[in-house]
Write an enzyme that holds these catalytic residues in place. Sequence first.
Site, PDB file in Angstrom:
ATOM      1  N   GLY A 317       0.830  -1.201   0.000  1.00 35.81           N
ATOM      2  CA  GLY A 317       0.000   0.000   0.000  1.00 35.81           C
ATOM      3  C   GLY A 317       0.859   1.243   0.000  1.00 35.81           C
ATOM      4  N   GLU A 318       0.389   2.277   0.664  1.00 36.25           N
ATOM      5  CA  GLU A 318       1.065   3.571   0.788  1.00 36.25           C
ATOM      6  C   GLU A 318       1.060   4.383  -0.509  1.00 36.25           C
ATOM      7  OE1 GLU A 318       5.059   3.180   2.284  1.00 36.25           O
ATOM      8  OE2 GLU A 318       4.449   1.981   4.022  1.00 36.25           O
TER       9      GLU A 318
END
Length: 352
Positions: A317-318
């Site tokens: 993610g991120e």
Amino acid sequence: MELLNATLAKIYGLDKEAMVKAQAHQDILIKPQGSLGKLEAIVVQLAGIQGDAKPKTAKKAIITMAGDHGIIDEKFHNWPKEVTVQMLQNFAHGGAAINVLSRQVGARNVVVALGVATPMAADPNIINRNIAPGTNNMVHGPAMTREQAVKAIEVGIEIVNAEVKKGLDLVGTGDMGIGNTSPSAAICSVITGRSLEDVTGRGTGASDEQMKLKRNAIAKAISLNNPDAKDAIDVLSKVGGYEIGGLAGVILGAAANRVAVVVDGFISGAAALIAYTICPQVKDFMFAAHQSVEPGHRILLEHMGLDAILKMDMRLGEGTGAALAMNIIEAANRIQHEMASFADAGVSEKQS
């Protein structure tokens, strides 16, 4: 709803004339027609988004939104909720994977707290738009009110509108939030109609026993709240997350501003599914950055008719996948701007 409705009214289809011109330019470059495959399709889509046969990709941003989730009270998660704010602080000061990959591609990082549970000190590098200290535990009732769901979407629109004013050609989506694969799986299951067994993955490394607890908890949440698959805001409010709503707003706002969106992994994909259900036209503005190892990600991409640019076995993610895919998108556009034509290079064309 006023901002959301105004945003939806500005979304319209791709510029077909610009796309034809972009493809025509590709066809006179010193290569067999179509030989660059998806690179050609990428730049033609970009042309349709921007209305320019030679689109721009220089100004890039990745918007990473954070929220916590009440479902972590069900005790099948490996990480405490405090990690969300700790990672936000790392994003803000350049030490996380997304920061490294953003620097690689020349994208600015925009870090937004939208539903973070742990109190945090003011930080000039974090935009604090907290709507609530995390969602309610959706196993026992709706994750948030409908009004809060709309607010999350509209905050996302406001954030991307502000970035457009700074100059924006490409925007990537990113997320942070302990427990956020659970609402993402719920959203995916409800909207696509696929079973929780099909769409639920191990998140940050759930054991077999934790997986049973996770699926059971999500199933209870869906059964209790009975979200309407055709009403994306209902789905978001009952089994979603604040950062998911915010990212859906980023996608809708970007489309309204004719900005291409590079959608990251499973959580960003769930946000894209919310945006797509609200306004199917936004599909034209999205590039699927990569296919996550989370099984639901492939399913929701298929539901929207999107093909992932990369397959890297990622699940962080991120916005990390979005940053990587921006390299490919920018490379495709450099071909459009910099590669010689047959006439320029004095190369003989294919005989008919």
